[in-house]
Design a protein around this motif. Structure first.
Motif, PDB file in Angstrom:
ATOM      1  N   VAL A   1       0.819  -1.216   0.000  1.00 51.24           N
ATOM      2  CA  VAL A   1       0.000   0.000   0.000  1.00 51.24           C
ATOM      3  C   VAL A   1       0.852   1.265   0.000  1.00 51.24           C
ATOM      4  O   VAL A   1       0.313   2.376   0.036  1.00 51.24           O
ATOM      5  CB  VAL A   1      -0.958   0.018   1.210  1.00 51.24           C
ATOM      6  CG1 VAL A   1      -1.882  -1.189   1.182  1.00 51.24           C
ATOM      7  CG2 VAL A   1      -0.196   0.069   2.524  1.00 51.24           C
ATOM      8  N   LEU A   2       2.184   1.114  -0.031  1.00 52.58           N
ATOM      9  CA  LEU A   2       3.037   2.305  -0.107  1.00 52.58           C
ATOM     10  C   LEU A   2       2.827   2.981  -1.459  1.00 52.58           C
ATOM     11  O   LEU A   2       2.925   2.344  -2.509  1.00 52.58           O
ATOM     12  CB  LEU A   2       4.503   1.922   0.055  1.00 52.58           C
ATOM     13  CG  LEU A   2       4.976   1.615   1.482  1.00 52.58           C
ATOM     14  CD1 LEU A   2       6.420   1.125   1.453  1.00 52.58           C
ATOM     15  CD2 LEU A   2       4.854   2.838   2.372  1.00 52.58           C
ATOM     16  N   ALA A   3       2.536   4.264  -1.431  1.00 53.28           N
ATOM     17  CA  ALA A   3       2.267   5.025  -2.650  1.00 53.28           C
ATOM     18  C   ALA A   3       3.467   5.908  -2.984  1.00 53.28           C
ATOM     19  O   ALA A   3       4.104   6.471  -2.090  1.00 53.28           O
ATOM     20  CB  ALA A   3       1.010   5.881  -2.480  1.00 53.28           C
ATOM     21  N   GLN A   4       3.743   6.042  -4.275  1.00 52.58           N
ATOM     22  CA  GLN A   4       4.865   6.855  -4.723  1.00 52.58           C
ATOM     23  C   GLN A   4       4.445   8.254  -5.148  1.00 52.58           C
ATOM     24  O   GLN A   4       5.291   9.120  -5.345  1.00 52.58           O
ATOM     25  CB  GLN A   4       5.571   6.176  -5.904  1.00 52.58           C
ATOM     26  CG  GLN A   4       6.044   4.774  -5.611  1.00 52.58           C
ATOM     27  CD  GLN A   4       7.102   4.734  -4.526  1.00 52.58           C
ATOM     28  OE1 GLN A   4       7.915   5.648  -4.405  1.00 52.58           O
ATOM     29  NE2 GLN A   4       7.087   3.675  -3.717  1.00 52.58           N
ATOM     30  N   THR A   5       3.142   8.483  -5.285  1.00 50.30           N
ATOM     31  CA  THR A   5       2.657   9.776  -5.765  1.00 50.30           C
ATOM     32  C   THR A   5       1.644  10.354  -4.786  1.00 50.30           C
ATOM     33  O   THR A   5       1.174   9.675  -3.857  1.00 50.30           O
ATOM     34  CB  THR A   5       1.995   9.636  -7.142  1.00 50.30           C
ATOM     35  OG1 THR A   5       0.835   8.789  -7.026  1.00 50.30           O
ATOM     36  CG2 THR A   5       2.959   9.028  -8.140  1.00 50.30           C
ATOM     37  N   ARG A   6       1.292  11.605  -5.040  1.00 52.45           N
ATOM     38  CA  ARG A   6       0.302  12.288  -4.206  1.00 52.45           C
ATOM     39  C   ARG A   6      -1.071  11.638  -4.329  1.00 52.45           C
ATOM     40  O   ARG A   6      -1.891  11.737  -3.415  1.00 52.45           O
ATOM     41  CB  ARG A   6       0.177  13.758  -4.640  1.00 52.45           C
ATOM     42  CG  ARG A   6       1.340  14.651  -4.282  1.00 52.45           C
ATOM     43  CD  ARG A   6       1.185  15.998  -4.959  1.00 52.45           C
ATOM     44  NE  ARG A   6      -0.133  16.558  -4.742  1.00 52.45           N
ATOM     45  CZ  ARG A   6      -0.431  17.455  -3.803  1.00 52.45           C
ATOM     46  NH1 ARG A   6       0.516  17.880  -2.987  1.00 52.45           N
ATOM     47  NH2 ARG A   6      -1.664  17.925  -3.675  1.00 52.45           N
ATOM     48  N   ALA A   7      -1.327  11.022  -5.457  1.00 45.33           N
ATOM     49  CA  ALA A   7      -2.658  10.460  -5.688  1.00 45.33           C
ATOM     50  C   ALA A   7      -2.941   9.247  -4.817  1.00 45.33           C
ATOM     51  O   ALA A   7      -4.100   8.833  -4.666  1.00 45.33           O
ATOM     52  CB  ALA A   7      -2.824  10.084  -7.159  1.00 45.33           C
ATOM     53  N   GLY A   8      -1.913   8.660  -4.224  1.00 41.24           N
ATOM     54  CA  GLY A   8      -2.120   7.509  -3.364  1.00 41.24           C
ATOM     55  C   GLY A   8      -2.348   6.231  -4.136  1.00 41.24           C
ATOM     56  O   GLY A   8      -2.163   6.159  -5.352  1.00 41.24           O
TER      57      GLY A   8
END
Length: 767
Positions: free
Chosen positions: A649-656
């Motif tokens: 669930v780690l997101a790389q962008t602001r959008a999640g």
């Protein structure tokens, strides 16, 4: 009067709309390709640049002469040759004067013509300009019929269709443009390198592209820099006409003493605006994306000097610069697309050899035309000299004709000059001059020249000068005939001209040395941001309304913290600067927040919705520290849920990253770490159900499976625990209560459950 004459619609033409639009768009496309966007392979010019230089030549703005107002120049260009906006013309002229954009400037500007920071030039009424020596070299031979001329846009003047171009300007100064369906992007090169390649191509016309790379190793940008592209990639780019070059800033380490140091950038990549580059680096520092960089300063004067200050002297400079190369325009990739007009008409993506071949063929045509023009001039002058020498040999007879004849021109042409005249023979023996047009007569050109001759020219000395001039021109004429008749001599002359160009603009000339160097890109292992961050304890505080901050140190409680009016504390998390926070929203998406990038503890913090794209209508369900390998239980208010790996669930962008799919009116309700072997659910109807954890599937994304069944209402809370240790909750008094005998509430997943034990919180929450 007929009906056809009376009806104005009779002359209208009818054609299908598809054909009409297609023909007109094709006309527009061809106009854009040939007259605006793509340069000519012969002189490397677009029409606007060619017209600017020609107009400045017509104004006699030589490299050693005076300056004229730019407004005057752009006005002449617009009025005489280029019927477009004066702003566009002035911008094109200003670029030709910018030594940070053009490798060999063609316009010598006086005043503010912009700078490397990206500032625009001053208005045309404030600046002045003239041609440079390089521009004059491009136009050398225009007055000698070296190229074709064509009518200007209104037919009142003529302009050159192409410039003679003493050096390969297309590669020397580069070009860029976007046409309809095609584009071009050519980097600048060094003239010394290009001349070497041309000389080799003259000696070996069948030379391979790879051989030419020994002379042209790569571009030479006005702003310098370091090319770190592999040689094989450069060779492929020049062979096909398409490719790219990795270009880095040039930097050095400056020792400050006592173990302190700083990085100084002295050259930045081509076409990178220094001000925007500094803004980007400053933004990286502010957002703490490069924690090992402490500060950036611009100490530039006439030269570039950017100072990069590390946060610690223990930082590896190579690691610091490698990180900056990846995250800023200190390294760019300049694309190569040599799409040019061959012979001014045909667009083609050319290789390096094809471009140089087009230039050399053009130079040969220019040489032949200039030589033929000179030959015609010599023939005309020799014809005049022959007549003048006849006049000197028969001076008395010529004077008699001019004094007494009613039509002296006709009489001169009718006279038989081949017969010696007594007065002429009395002083010297008659020597027959060059053959004349008729049997003993003069041509019209010769007669006209004799009539226009001044009396002071009737000196003995003048006759000797004419004879010497005749002999000199005769010798030059023989050399020109030999040149025009032998291709080998033509290429020899072109080689001599190129060597003269190298002398004037090559490596030994002022500003001619190569500026861009080559190096191999040192492969530095990418260091994760966590390894760059200094580990410090912090306390993350997030309010109910979503204002977040990071306080230094670990706070025992948040009772002394202040919040905005109407707001209160909700999350108080003891963390470290190297941690990552996971935020779970009511929309079922996970968002990642590096703790090091959170605002400091001064003030009330910042809204978390400015850092991630969490919708305003979606509340924060959970906020916790990411633990590698941990699993999470997620569930919606409808009672559906599943297990998900925390690493996924780690997101790389602001959008999640979307995990739990929910459909209104349902929302995400639960997100808790998994500990134990059983799951406990409680609904809004206060019924509790306990079932084994193994009955829940592990998924990456989806709606999930039913946890608990409800007749009305929905899920209030869920948690995981170890059955042997019992189920715990906080009673209304704040005490922890544990129920170990859960036989009455044990069941299968998706059951209804039974009423909660006595003392269970009224808010139906386990924590």
């Amino acid at each position: 009067m007929s009906d056809a004459t009376e009806d104005p619609k009779h002359d209208a033409l009818s054609e299908p709309l598809r054909r009409a639009i297609g023909e007109r768009y094709l006309t527009y496309a061809l106009s854009t390709i040939m007259d605006r966007a793509l340069p000519d392979a012969r002189d490397g010019m677009k029409p606007v640049h060619r017209r600017i230089l020609f107009a400045m030549r017509e104004l006699k703005l030589t490299a050693t002469g005076g300056f004229r107002k730019s407004a005057k120049i752009s006005g002449d260009v617009m009025g005489n040759y280029h019927p477009h906006g004066d702003a566009a013309i002035y911008d094109a002229m200003a670029r030709l004067a910018q030594d940070f954009n053009v490798r060999y400037p063609l316009v010598d500007g006086q005043g503010n013509f912009g700078n490397i920071d990206g500032d625009n030039p001053a208005a045309s009424r404030y600046t002045e300009a003239r041609l440079t020596a390089a521009a004059e070299a491009l136009m050398e031979g225009l007055s000698e019929n070296a190229v074709d001329f064509r009518p200007n846009y209104d037919g009142t003047l003529e302009e050159p269709a192409v410039l003679p171009a003493a050096f390969p300007n297309l590669l020397a100064n580069g070009s860029s443009g976007i046409a309809v369906g095609m584009a071009t992007n050519i980097p600048p090169h060094n003239i010394d390198d290009l001349v070497g390649a041309c000389l080799h191509l003259i000696k070996a016309p069948d030379a391979q592209d790879d051989t030419l790379l020994q002379y042209v190793p790569g571009p030479d940008f006005p702003t310098g820099g370091v090319i770190v592209e592999p040689k094989d990639s450069i060779a492929q780019a020049y062979r096909t006409g398409r490719g790219s070059f990795r270009l880095r800033a040039r930097w050095e380490i400056e020792d400050l003493g006592r173990g302190q140091w700083q990085v100084v950038v002295t050259e930045i990549p081509y076409q990178v605006q220094k001000s925007k580059l500094i803004e980007r680096i400053a933004d990286l520092i502010q957002t703490k994306k490069i924690p090992i960089l402490a500060d950036v300063r611009d100490e530039s004067a006439e030269d570039v000097r950017l100072v990069l200050e590390p946060r610690s002297r223990n930082v590896d400079p190579e690691v610091l610069m490698s990180t900056l190369f990846r995250n800023s325009d200190l390294e760019i990739r300049f694309s190569l697309n040599m799409n040019v007009l061959i012979d001014g008409r045909t667009p083609k993506v050319c290789s390096l050899k094809e471009v140089l071949r087009a230039f050399l063929d053009h130079r040969r045509e220019v040489l032949i035309r200039r030589s033929q023009h000179r030959l015609d001039k010599i023939d005309h002058r020799l014809e005049v000299l022959a007549g003048l020498l006849i006049a000197f040999l028969n001076l008395d007879r010529v004077i008699d004709i001019i004094r007494y004849d009613d039509d002296p021109k006709a009489a001169l042409m009718a006279e038989d000059w081949a017969r010696p005249h007594a007065r002429a023979m009395s002083e010297r023996d008659y020597v027959s001059p060059l053959p004349v047009a008729g049997p003993g007569g003069l041509t019209e050109v010769q007669a006209e020249a004799i009539l226009n001759m001044r009396l002071r020219s009737l000196r003995r000395l003048e006759e000797m000068e004419l004879t010497a001039e005749r002999d000199r021109l005769t010798e030059e004429r023989a050399g020109l005939l030999e040149l025009l008749g032998q291709e080998e001599i033509q290429w020899k002359r072109i080689a001599e001209e190129l060597r003269e160009v190298r002398k004037n603009f090559g490596a030994r000339a002022p500003g001619g040395a190569r500026r861009t160097v080559f190096a191999e890109a040192a492969e530095v292992a990418e260091v994760p941001i966590e390894a760059m961050i200094e580990r410090e304890p912090v306390t993350v505080v997030c309010s109910k309304m979503g204002w977040i901050r990071a306080m230094k140190g670990h706070l025992a409680d948040g009772s002394a913290l202040k919040f905005k009016d109407g707001d209160e504390g909700r999350f108080l998390i003891q963390a470290e600067t190297t941690d990552k926070l996971i935020l779970f929203g009511a929309n079922g998406r996970f968002y990642t927040l590096p703790v090091v990038q959170l605002p400091g503890g001064r003030g009330m913090g910042e809204p978390v919705r400015l850092m991630v794209d969490l919708p305003n209508e979606s509340e924060i369900v959970a906020l916790f520290i990411h633990r590698p390998g941990e699993k999470l239980l997620v569930a919606s208010s409808a009672g559906d849920g599943f297990l998900v790996a925390g690493d996924d669930v780690l997101a790389q962008t602001r959008a999640g990253k979307q995990a739990l799919n929910v459909r209104a009116p349902a929302v995400a309700r639960v997100c808790v770490p998994v500990h134990g072997d059983h799951v406990a659910c409680v609904g809004q109807n206060r019924k509790v159900l306990v079932f084994p954890l193994e009955e829940l599937p592990e998924m990456g994304r989806g709606k999930g499976v039913r946890l608990q069944k409800y007749k009305d209402g929905g899920l209030a809370d869920a948690t995981t625990f170890t059955l042997a240790d019992g189920l715990s909750w906080h009673d209304p008094a704040g005490r922890t209560r544990t129920e170990t005998d859960l036989t009455d509430w044990l069941g299968k997943r998706a059951g209804s459950g039974r009423m909660a034990p006595r003392g269970f919180p009224r808010d139906n929450r386990f924590t």
